[in-house]
Structure formats: structure tokens, C-alpha cells
Design an enzyme around this catalytic site. Structure first.
Site, PDB file in Angstrom:
ATOM      1  CG  ASP A   7      -2.202   0.797   1.036  1.00 40.50           C
ATOM      2  OD1 ASP A   7      -2.113   1.965   0.604  1.00 40.50           O
ATOM      3  OD2 ASP A   7      -3.292   0.259   1.297  1.00 40.50           O
ATOM      4  CG  LEU A  21      -1.706   0.494  -6.878  1.00 45.76           C
ATOM      5  CD1 LEU A  21      -3.210   0.779  -6.849  1.00 45.76           C
ATOM      6  CD2 LEU A  21      -1.454  -0.996  -7.086  1.00 45.76           C
ATOM      7  CG  PHE A  26      -8.974  -5.774  -2.098  1.00 43.68           C
ATOM      8  CD1 PHE A  26     -10.290  -5.627  -1.704  1.00 43.68           C
ATOM      9  CD2 PHE A  26      -8.546  -7.031  -2.476  1.00 43.68           C
ATOM     10  CE1 PHE A  26     -11.168  -6.703  -1.678  1.00 43.68           C
ATOM     11  CE2 PHE A  26      -9.403  -8.122  -2.453  1.00 43.68           C
ATOM     12  CZ  PHE A  26     -10.721  -7.959  -2.058  1.00 43.68           C
ATOM     13  N   GLY A  27      -6.205  -2.330  -4.212  1.00 44.11           N
ATOM     14  CA  GLY A  27      -5.586  -1.022  -4.162  1.00 44.11           C
ATOM     15  C   GLY A  27      -6.285  -0.001  -5.037  1.00 44.11           C
ATOM     16  CE1 TYR A  76     -13.832   2.875  -6.333  1.00 45.48           C
ATOM     17  CE2 TYR A  76     -16.227   2.813  -6.297  1.00 45.48           C
ATOM     18  CZ  TYR A  76     -15.010   2.258  -5.963  1.00 45.48           C
ATOM     19  OH  TYR A  76     -14.967   1.094  -5.259  1.00 45.48           O
TER      20      TYR A  76
END
Length: 279
Positions: A35, A54, A73-74, A141
Site C-alpha cells: 500500500d 500502484l 484491492f488497491g 470511480y
């Protein structure tokens, strides 16, 4: 039996990522966690943590080295402006799939109901929405989630990268409003889904509705049989507390994406059940 190869979990410092880190290491999985934020609390035994972005392709490739599966899940996890979503959610998913392709790893992508949020909620007796429905994102999103699902489609068709898109409804310890009587996904059901994904003999490219066993669900058929997952929890246990907790906003209450649909909504609000409302 836990997978022999390590599993990479991105977004490991978020609510879902940190929960999965605890639950999956307790089941015997070896995890690599990453993360851009520090991991909250003590690192579970059987896990290692690396701070990485990322947007850094080299870092993502290094983290994926030797992994058999990636639980992605990032990224930005809420409704934000386009420029904030662009790099982590669009460029980031490309880096994840490139790393998976090079390693021969499979990918579980934490997609969202917001990729299809502008579908109307089904009324009593109306059919539920199946997973092969058209994308109708309700936000930038949600649009990024639709893009990432299509990235998975491309990488399966072109490169044979197995992937599962989990359209998460609302994953919290408990439901917090009436909408979640339809969309809630318990932490236990999500952890079991991820374990089933890791262990499944073959997946291909699949889509699963990420919701517990909720009788009031908006959603119908999907491909959960590919991983043999059957949720055990239900939002019905909370109906008495949640039934009257509605927003009062007609756009929020009409569409499956809820408040994400109403945010910055500039059309004239459609009349109830107008069949041409969003043509």
C-alpha cells in the site's frame, strides 16, 4: 490447502485489505502486502509488507515475483474527481495485469457495484440484474472499475490471465442503512470468497456479485460456481434496525449505485419508473 506460492494483496492498509491480511494469514496463506500507507497495527505472522505506489510498474513487478495470485484491492476506493482516480485506478490496473501476465498469476479484482450503478433497483416481482448486464457507471470511480473489468477481459482473451471481478456491494462489519439490506457483503463472506478464488482449479474470466445471502438483493446470476463460493451471512439479521434508514433523495433511492448516482447529478430528476429516464 493453502496455495504453495505467495499471494500479493494490494491496498493492504485499507479496511478490506487489512481484514483480509488477518483472515488469510490465519488460514495459512503466505502474503505479500503493499500500500502507499503504512499497515495499521501489527503485521500478521505469515505476511510481509512493502510500501509502494500502484503507478510504479517496476515495484509492482518486483512484488509479484513468484506469486500465484494477486488480490487487487488497491487504488482510489470512493467517488473522487477524475484526475485523482486516473493514475492509481487506470494506470495501476495495467501494472497489475502486466505483472500477472509475466508471472502467470491469476487476479482477483475488487470491482464495485458502481460500475453498474445507474441500473434501476428492481421492484417487487421484477427480475434481478445478472452479471452479464451492460456497464452503467455512476461516477468516475465506477467508470474506472468498468475499465478494469475490461482490462481483465482483454488479458484473459489475449494472454490467458485468469481473473475474477468481484462487484462488491457494501462490505462493512454490519449494514448501516436500508440500501445495504440488498448490497451488504460481510467480512467473513469476503474472506471466504478470496480463499475460494485462490484455491479454485480453473477460473477463466468471471464476474461475481460481491454480496452476502441477502433476500432483498438487486442482483441475480453470476459465475460463482467457477470458485465454488456460497455466502453464509445475510443482511436480513439487521432488517429491524435498518429498514427505515433511507436518504429521501429520489435519485439515490431509484438507482442501484445509491448516493454515487445523486452526487453532482445535473439532469432533471426523472419521474417514477420513467422507461426513458436514462436512454
Amino acid at each position: 490447502m493453502p496455495a504453495a506460492k505467495p499471494v500479493l494483496v494490494t491496498g493492504a492498509s485499507g479496511n478490506l485489505g487489512s481484514m483480509l491480511a488477518r483472515e488469510l494469514t490465519a488460514r495459512g496463506y503466505r502474503l505479500r502486502l503493499t500500500d502507499i500507507k503504512p499497515f495499521p497495527g501489527d503485521l500478521p505472522e505469515g505476511a510481509e509488507f512493502t510500501t509502494a505506489d500502484l503507478g510504479d510498474a517496476v515495484a509492482m513487478q518486483h512484488l509479484a515475483d513468484g506469486c500465484g495470485a494477486i488480490l487487487h484491492f488497491g487504488g482510489i476506493s470512493v467517488d473522487r474527481p477524475f484526475e485523482e482516480v486516473l493514475d492509481p485506478n487506470i494506470r495501476g490496473i495495467y501494472h497489475i495485469y502486466e505483472a500477472a501476465r509475466r508471472e502467470g498469476a491469476r487476479v482477483l479484482f475488487a470491482s464495485s457495484n458502481h460500475a453498474i450503478g445507474f441500473h434501476e433497483r428492481p421492484g417487487p416481482g421484477e427480475p434481478k440484474l445478472d452479471a452479464d448486464c451492460a456497464f452503467r457507471p455512476d461516477s468516475f470511480y465506477g467508470l474506472s472499475k468498468a475499465y478494469a473489468e475490461l482490462m481483465g477481459r482483454l488479458y484473459w482473451d489475449k494472454h490467458g490471465v485468469e481473473n475474477l471481478n468481484v462487484r462488491i456491494g457494501s462490505s462493512f462489519p454490519e449494514p448501516v442503512d436500508a440500501r445495504m439490506l440488498s448490497t451488504w457483503l460481510s467480512y467473513a463472506d469476503l474472506a471466504q470468497l478470496c480463499a475460494a478464488f485462490i484455491e479454485a482449479p480453473r477460473i477463466g474470466h468471471a464476474v461475481v456479485w460481491g454480496a452476502s445471502d441477502n433476500p432483498a438483493t438487486f442482483w441475480g446470476q453470476d459465475q460463482r460456481e467457477r470458485i465454488g463460493w456460497a455466502p453464509q451471512d445475510t443482511a436480513e439479521d439487521f432488517r429491524g434496525q435498518m429498514e427505515g434508514k433511507v436518504s429521501g433523495d429520489p435519485v439515490t433511492e431509484r438507482y442501484q449505485g445509491g448516493a454515487y448516482c445523486a452526487s453532482a447529478y445535473s439532469r432533471e430528476s426523472p419521474s417514477p419508473r420513467d422507461p426513458f429516464a436514462l436512454d
